[in-house]
Scaffold this active site. Structure first.
Site, short mmCIF file in Angstrom:
data_model
loop_
_atom_site.label_atom_id
_atom_site.label_comp_id
_atom_site.label_asym_id
_atom_site.label_seq_id
_atom_site.Cartn_x
_atom_site.Cartn_y
_atom_site.Cartn_z
N ARG A 175 0.83 -1.22 0.00
CA ARG A 175 0.00 0.00 0.00
C ARG A 175 0.86 1.25 0.00
O ARG A 175 0.58 2.19 -0.76
CB ARG A 175 -0.97 0.00 1.18
CG ARG A 175 -2.10 -0.99 1.02
CD ARG A 175 -3.02 -0.98 2.21
NE ARG A 175 -2.26 -1.38 3.39
CZ ARG A 175 -2.60 -1.12 4.64
NH1 ARG A 175 -3.69 -0.43 4.91
NH2 ARG A 175 -1.87 -1.53 5.64
N ASN A 183 -6.19 -2.68 2.14
CA ASN A 183 -6.17 -4.12 2.33
C ASN A 183 -7.60 -4.61 2.48
O ASN A 183 -8.45 -3.92 3.07
CB ASN A 183 -5.40 -4.50 3.60
CG ASN A 183 -3.91 -4.41 3.43
OD1 ASN A 183 -3.38 -4.38 2.33
ND2 ASN A 183 -3.20 -4.36 4.55
#
Length: 87
Positions: A17, A35
């Site tokens: 990320r 996520n």
């Protein structure tokens, strides 16, 4: 253009990320990455078509510890984000 992606493979716990935020901002894209509970990563990308395609190409490799096995892609409606963020 806008697109929604689901990334499968080793994409959680490998700074995927943070890498995505940095790379997308560097390309001038807007949107977000997060996520999901099933171990995948979801991303929403908004920007010029060529830039979105370039980002998706980079996301196939990701950061050094990641291993992307598959990317699911769906067209999405632009939501008008002004920057790229981690959720």
């Amino acid at each position: 253009m806008a697109t929604r992606l689901i990334l499968h493979g080793r994409v959680q716990g490998v700074f995927y990320r943070d890498w995505t935020v940095s790379t997308a901002r560097g390309l001038g894209l807007a949107g977000w990455v997060r996520n999901l509970p099933d171990g995948t990563v979801e991303a929403h990308l908004e920007g010029e078509a060529e830039t979105v395609e370039a980002m998706i190409g980079r996301m196939q490799d990701g950061p050094p510890r990641a291993r992307v096995e598959r990317i699911e892609r769906k067209d999405a409606a632009p939501e008008g984000f002004s920057r790229f963020e981690r959720r």
